[in-house]
Design a protein around this motif. Structure first.
Motif, PDB file in Angstrom:
ATOM      1  N   GLY A  94      -6.921 -15.847  42.639  1.00  0.00           N
ATOM      2  CA  GLY A  94      -5.877 -15.598  43.255  1.00  0.00           C
ATOM      3  C   GLY A  94      -5.059 -14.199  42.974  1.00  0.00           C
ATOM      4  N   PHE A  95      -3.829 -14.307  42.965  1.00  0.00           N
ATOM      5  CA  PHE A  95      -3.013 -12.921  42.927  1.00  0.00           C
ATOM      6  C   PHE A  95      -1.602 -13.493  42.719  1.00  0.00           C
ATOM      7  CE2 PHE A  95      -2.769 -13.772  47.192  1.00  0.00           C
ATOM      8  CZ  PHE A  95      -1.767 -13.535  47.703  1.00  0.00           C
ATOM      9  N   ALA A  96      -0.549 -12.256  42.415  1.00  0.00           N
ATOM     10  CA  ALA A  96       0.633 -12.370  42.106  1.00  0.00           C
ATOM     11  C   ALA A  96       1.254 -11.059  42.476  1.00  0.00           C
ATOM     12  CB  ALA A  96       1.402 -12.679  40.819  1.00  0.00           C
ATOM     13  N   ILE A  97       2.391 -11.091  43.367  1.00  0.00           N
ATOM     14  CA  ILE A  97       2.906  -9.814  43.966  1.00  0.00           C
ATOM     15  C   ILE A  97       4.467  -9.540  43.437  1.00  0.00           C
ATOM     16  CG2 ILE A  97       3.960  -8.558  45.911  1.00  0.00           C
ATOM     17  CD1 ILE A  97       1.531  -9.600  47.381  1.00  0.00           C
ATOM     18  N   TYR A  98       4.529  -8.399  42.645  1.00  0.00           N
ATOM     19  CA  TYR A  98       5.936  -8.481  41.757  1.00  0.00           C
ATOM     20  C   TYR A  98       6.759  -7.043  42.375  1.00  0.00           C
ATOM     21  CZ  TYR A  98       3.348 -10.908  38.299  1.00  0.00           C
ATOM     22  OH  TYR A  98       2.437 -11.460  37.492  1.00  0.00           O
ATOM     23  N   VAL A  99       7.863  -7.209  42.443  1.00  0.00           N
ATOM     24  CA  VAL A  99       8.860  -5.900  42.700  1.00  0.00           C
ATOM     25  C   VAL A  99       9.152  -5.361  41.367  1.00  0.00           C
ATOM     26  CG1 VAL A  99      11.081  -5.040  43.366  1.00  0.00           C
ATOM     27  CG2 VAL A  99       9.760  -6.479  44.942  1.00  0.00           C
ATOM     28  N   LEU A 100       8.800  -4.215  41.118  1.00  0.00           N
ATOM     29  CA  LEU A 100       9.252  -3.416  39.674  1.00  0.00           C
ATOM     30  C   LEU A 100      10.544  -2.560  39.811  1.00  0.00           C
ATOM     31  CD1 LEU A 100       8.403  -2.424  36.769  1.00  0.00           C
ATOM     32  CD2 LEU A 100       7.489  -0.626  38.128  1.00  0.00           C
ATOM     33  N   ALA A 101      11.567  -2.751  39.011  1.00  0.00           N
ATOM     34  CA  ALA A 101      12.460  -2.096  38.632  1.00  0.00           C
ATOM     35  C   ALA A 101      12.893  -2.012  37.462  1.00  0.00           C
ATOM     36  CB  ALA A 101      13.712  -2.551  39.785  1.00  0.00           C
ATOM     37  N   ALA A 102      12.768  -0.642  36.921  1.00  0.00           N
ATOM     38  CA  ALA A 102      13.243  -0.446  35.394  1.00  0.00           C
ATOM     39  C   ALA A 102      13.698   1.098  35.155  1.00  0.00           C
ATOM     40  CB  ALA A 102      11.689  -0.614  34.795  1.00  0.00           C
ATOM     41  N   GLY A 103      14.309   1.115  34.324  1.00  0.00           N
ATOM     42  CA  GLY A 103      14.970   2.335  33.861  1.00  0.00           C
ATOM     43  C   GLY A 103      14.897   2.890  32.543  1.00  0.00           C
ATOM     44  N   ALA A 119      -4.076 -10.226  30.120  1.00  0.00           N
ATOM     45  CA  ALA A 119      -5.087 -10.863  30.019  1.00  0.00           C
ATOM     46  C   ALA A 119      -5.616 -11.893  31.484  1.00  0.00           C
ATOM     47  CB  ALA A 119      -5.270 -11.937  29.064  1.00  0.00           C
ATOM     48  N   ASP A 120      -4.293 -11.875  32.272  1.00  0.00           N
ATOM     49  CA  ASP A 120      -4.505 -12.525  33.378  1.00  0.00           C
ATOM     50  C   ASP A 120      -5.235 -11.771  34.587  1.00  0.00           C
ATOM     51  OD1 ASP A 120      -3.238 -14.440  32.247  1.00  0.00           O
ATOM     52  OD2 ASP A 120      -1.395 -14.214  33.205  1.00  0.00           O
ATOM     53  N   GLY A 121      -5.125 -10.460  34.662  1.00  0.00           N
ATOM     54  CA  GLY A 121      -5.639  -9.729  35.876  1.00  0.00           C
ATOM     55  C   GLY A 121      -5.397  -8.172  35.996  1.00  0.00           C
ATOM     56  N   ASP A 122      -6.008  -7.553  36.787  1.00  0.00           N
ATOM     57  CA  ASP A 122      -5.786  -6.132  36.893  1.00  0.00           C
ATOM     58  C   ASP A 122      -4.395  -5.819  37.667  1.00  0.00           C
ATOM     59  OD1 ASP A 122      -8.476  -6.324  36.287  1.00  0.00           O
ATOM     60  OD2 ASP A 122      -9.174  -4.968  37.913  1.00  0.00           O
ATOM     61  N   PHE A 123      -4.010  -5.067  37.243  1.00  0.00           N
ATOM     62  CA  PHE A 123      -2.487  -4.413  37.972  1.00  0.00           C
ATOM     63  C   PHE A 123      -2.726  -3.323  38.869  1.00  0.00           C
ATOM     64  CE2 PHE A 123       1.650  -5.831  35.591  1.00  0.00           C
ATOM     65  CZ  PHE A 123       1.055  -7.046  34.961  1.00  0.00           C
ATOM     66  N   LEU A 124      -2.507  -3.599  40.073  1.00  0.00           N
ATOM     67  CA  LEU A 124      -2.333  -2.280  41.088  1.00  0.00           C
ATOM     68  C   LEU A 124      -1.053  -2.057  41.330  1.00  0.00           C
ATOM     69  CD1 LEU A 124      -3.397  -0.496  43.471  1.00  0.00           C
ATOM     70  CD2 LEU A 124      -3.654  -2.497  44.854  1.00  0.00           C
ATOM     71  N   ILE A 125      -0.499  -0.742  40.868  1.00  0.00           N
ATOM     72  CA  ILE A 125       0.881  -0.252  40.706  1.00  0.00           C
ATOM     73  C   ILE A 125       0.965   0.643  41.897  1.00  0.00           C
ATOM     74  CG2 ILE A 125       2.559   0.815  39.184  1.00  0.00           C
ATOM     75  CD1 ILE A 125       0.556  -0.142  36.939  1.00  0.00           C
ATOM     76  N   VAL A 126       2.259   0.161  42.855  1.00  0.00           N
ATOM     77  CA  VAL A 126       2.464   1.032  43.827  1.00  0.00           C
ATOM     78  C   VAL A 126       3.962   1.653  43.813  1.00  0.00           C
ATOM     79  CG1 VAL A 126       2.564   1.384  46.506  1.00  0.00           C
ATOM     80  CG2 VAL A 126       0.873  -0.182  45.507  1.00  0.00           C
ATOM     81  N   PRO A 127       3.854   2.895  43.037  1.00  0.00           N
ATOM     82  CA  PRO A 127       5.566   3.244  42.914  1.00  0.00           C
ATOM     83  C   PRO A 127       6.098   3.696  44.401  1.00  0.00           C
ATOM     84  CG  PRO A 127       3.933   4.673  41.425  1.00  0.00           C
ATOM     85  CD  PRO A 127       3.196   3.834  42.547  1.00  0.00           C
ATOM     86  N   GLN A 128       7.460   3.513  44.255  1.00  0.00           N
ATOM     87  CA  GLN A 128       8.032   3.709  45.559  1.00  0.00           C
ATOM     88  C   GLN A 128       9.077   4.827  45.262  1.00  0.00           C
ATOM     89  OE1 GLN A 128      11.862   2.852  46.167  1.00  0.00           O
ATOM     90  NE2 GLN A 128      11.550   4.344  48.055  1.00  0.00           N
ATOM     91  N   HIS A 129       9.673   4.904  43.820  1.00  0.00           N
ATOM     92  CA  HIS A 129      10.769   6.138  43.590  1.00  0.00           C
ATOM     93  C   HIS A 129      10.445   6.208  42.081  1.00  0.00           C
ATOM     94  CE1 HIS A 129      14.557   8.059  43.600  1.00  0.00           C
ATOM     95  NE2 HIS A 129      14.624   7.502  42.114  1.00  0.00           N
ATOM     96  N   GLY A 130      10.369   7.594  41.541  1.00  0.00           N
ATOM     97  CA  GLY A 130      10.147   7.703  40.348  1.00  0.00           C
ATOM     98  C   GLY A 130       8.858   7.984  39.926  1.00  0.00           C
ATOM     99  N   VAL A 131       8.578   8.462  38.507  1.00  0.00           N
ATOM    100  CA  VAL A 131       7.492   8.790  37.982  1.00  0.00           C
ATOM    101  C   VAL A 131       7.052   8.049  36.746  1.00  0.00           C
ATOM    102  CG1 VAL A 131       6.352  10.774  36.649  1.00  0.00           C
ATOM    103  CG2 VAL A 131       8.022  11.191  38.707  1.00  0.00           C
ATOM    104  N   ASN A 183       3.828   7.918  46.227  1.00  0.00           N
ATOM    105  CA  ASN A 183       2.762   8.134  46.966  1.00  0.00           C
ATOM    106  C   ASN A 183       1.426   8.276  46.337  1.00  0.00           C
ATOM    107  OD1 ASN A 183       2.857   8.547  49.886  1.00  0.00           O
ATOM    108  ND2 ASN A 183       1.652  10.291  49.663  1.00  0.00           N
ATOM    109  N   GLU A 184       1.297   8.085  45.220  1.00  0.00           N
ATOM    110  CA  GLU A 184       0.183   7.781  44.459  1.00  0.00           C
ATOM    111  C   GLU A 184       0.326   6.291  43.881  1.00  0.00           C
ATOM    112  OE1 GLU A 184      -0.635  11.838  42.195  1.00  0.00           O
ATOM    113  OE2 GLU A 184       0.738  10.459  41.117  1.00  0.00           O
ATOM    114  N   ILE A 185      -1.161   5.846  43.565  1.00  0.00           N
ATOM    115  CA  ILE A 185      -1.243   4.136  43.134  1.00  0.00           C
ATOM    116  C   ILE A 185      -1.944   4.360  41.789  1.00  0.00           C
ATOM    117  CG2 ILE A 185      -1.128   3.258  45.263  1.00  0.00           C
ATOM    118  CD1 ILE A 185      -4.437   2.970  45.191  1.00  0.00           C
ATOM    119  N   TYR A 232       6.252  -1.528  43.658  1.00  0.00           N
ATOM    120  CA  TYR A 232       5.544  -2.819  44.097  1.00  0.00           C
ATOM    121  C   TYR A 232       4.251  -2.986  42.932  1.00  0.00           C
ATOM    122  CZ  TYR A 232       7.795  -1.632  48.247  1.00  0.00           C
ATOM    123  OH  TYR A 232       8.813  -1.390  49.256  1.00  0.00           O
ATOM    124  N   ILE A 233       3.816  -4.315  42.783  1.00  0.00           N
ATOM    125  CA  ILE A 233       2.684  -4.305  41.781  1.00  0.00           C
ATOM    126  C   ILE A 233       1.879  -5.597  42.493  1.00  0.00           C
ATOM    127  CG2 ILE A 233       1.733  -5.160  39.588  1.00  0.00           C
ATOM    128  CD1 ILE A 233       4.108  -3.398  38.487  1.00  0.00           C
TER     129      ILE A 233
END
Length: 453
Positions: A136-145, A156-168, A183-185, A206-207
């Motif tokens: 399976g999988f999990a989907i997260y919303v990321l917000a951090a500063g 150890a649970d899985g691969d992270f596919l990271i999709v930034p929407q704002h910021g670097v 616009n990069e992943i 998003y992750i």
């Protein structure tokens, strides 16, 4: 203080290629020649093997890298449970408790959070399966500063596919550094340790955490040897290391629980590496779009960037699909996505711009939607009306826009945070999108329907 072996301009250089063998050394001669684990590695380094698949996996599936580092990753104190009760993060703990519901769901843009770092900035939206069973999988919303301090994180649970929407995101991994923008992943495979800082202020995105297998490029089939995401456009970090004997913490996500262990040196001390198991990034603007040039709207699978196949051929645990700027030229065709019910679950997000299958401001950047297994969906009433009456001429859609989809064969549950706590779920999604649709049926005999006038 850590001492870098690279200048600022050098530390973000990349090796090109994805899924292929790569090698990199920060000090000339640090990579052994002719063997993987010599009795005495160059410069007094330790040899460490990082395996992303079973040793006995078929050769074409086997993923592994050899690391040559100042101290092995095993040199740390015992892991202890990390208490995040004083933070707002909803990273899952233990078994995921999900709401399994058939309703279509759409979320308003998720908020920024200036007060937390990467590890404490995850909010679980939903998912399916069990990391302990590697399914399976999990989907997260990321917000951090806030930047991470002297900490490294790995799952150890899985691969992270990271999709930034704002910021670097400035991501320092064991194998080198990656600078990832909107616009990069970026994909950080299971087990690789990394640290994230934010050089341009707060981030949001998003992750998708993949518990099962690894992401790979989709087969191209009749398309041929070129198109979609090309191997050469993926970027892999070059070796970059620190000599730092101050106190660090390593945070591990293990069966949806966070643990922390202390150590007296930097985790980022890999001087050289070689193999095919590594983090990588990809610029979505380099995607080569394929589409119809005669009639009919093609399936969204034609826009797949990465896929994680299931055991059933052609069915994915997770596809990562994008909807980039593109030309539509079909004849006598309803050009937006047709109305459909799908055996796959579809979670969509919007990085920028307007999605061409929705009108108004209901689906906005940093928002999301979920159309679960067999939940009917498609263009809203306004989009249907406009597309039905539009002049069919070559048209560029999605300019300055980038939407994406996490698509899975599994039924996606929604977390309590995603359904209620975040207060972003739109209560009028169905009413605003499809309830306004009207019947345009005209019976050919002038009005008789099922024998009735």
């Amino acid at each position: 203080m850590p001492t870098s072996k690279f200048s600022v301009s050098e530390k973000y250089s990349y090796l090109n290629g994805f899924g292929t063998y790569n090698e990199s050394e920060a000090v000339h001669g640090a990579l052994p020649i002719g063997m993987n684990s010599p009795q005495k590695p160059p410069y007094g380094l330790y040899t460490e093997k990082l395996s992303g698949t079973a040793f006995t996996a078929p050769r074409h599936e086997n993923q592994q890298s050899w690391l040559y580092r100042i101290l092995p990753a095993a040199m740390h104190e015992a892991f202890e449970t990390l208490d995040l009760s004083d933070h707002q993060s909803t990273l899952p703990t233990g078994a995921m408790k999900m709401h399994q519901i058939p309703n279509q769901i759409r979320w308003n843009p998720f908020d920024f959070n200036h007060d937390v770092d990467w590890v404490r900035g995850f909010n679980l939206v939903g998912g399916a399966g069990d990391p302990a069973m590697k399914s399976g999988f999990a989907i997260y919303v990321l917000a951090a500063g806030r930047d991470m301090g002297r900490e490294a994180f790995y799952s150890a649970d899985g691969d992270f596919l990271i999709v930034p929407q704002h910021g670097v995101l400035d991501i320092q991994t064991e194998l080198g550094r990656l600078l990832v923008r909107a616009n990069e992943i970026c994909v950080i495979p299971r087990g690789i340790r990394y640290r994230v800082t934010f050089p341009d202020g707060p981030v949001r995105g998003y992750i998708c955490e993949l518990y099962q297998g690894h992401f790979q490029l989709p087969e191209l089939g009749p398309i041929g040897s070129n198109g979609l995401a090309n191997t050469r456009d993926f970027q892999v970090p070059t070796a970059f290391f620190e000599e730092d004997e101050s106190s660090w913490n390593v945070i591990c996500k293990f069966n949806n629980t966070l643990f922390s262990a202390s150590q007296d040196h930097s985790p980022f001390d890999v001087v050289a590496w070689h193999g095919n198991y590594y983090p990588y990034k990809y610029d979505l603007g380099r995607f080569c779009t394929i589409g119809s040039v005669s009639y009919d709207h093609p399936d969204p699978s034609i826009f797949t960037v990465l896929t994680a196949p299931s055991e059933h051929l052609g069915t994915a645990i997770m596809d990562f699909v994008i909807f980039p700027p593109r030309w539509l030229v079909q004849e006598d065709t309803f050009r937006p996505p047709w109305y459909h019910r799908n055996v796959m679950s579809e979670f969509m997000g919007l990085i920028s711009g307007d999605y061409d299958a929705k009108t108004g401001d209901g689906f906005r950047p940093a928002g999301a939607s979920l159309h679960n297994i067999m939940s009917a969906h498609g263009p809203d009433a306004g989009t249907h009306q406009a597309a039905s009456q539009a002049k069919l001429e070559p048209q560029k859609v999605g300019s300055q826009s980038m939407a994406f989809m996490f698509e899975s064969c599994l039924m996606m549950g929604v977390s309590e945070w995603g359904l209620k706590t975040c207060q972003k779920a739109q209560r009028d999604y169905q009413k605003a999108s499809w309830v306004p649709l009207k019947s345009h049926f005209k019976h050919p005999d002038g009005g008789a329907v099922n024998g009735k006038q």
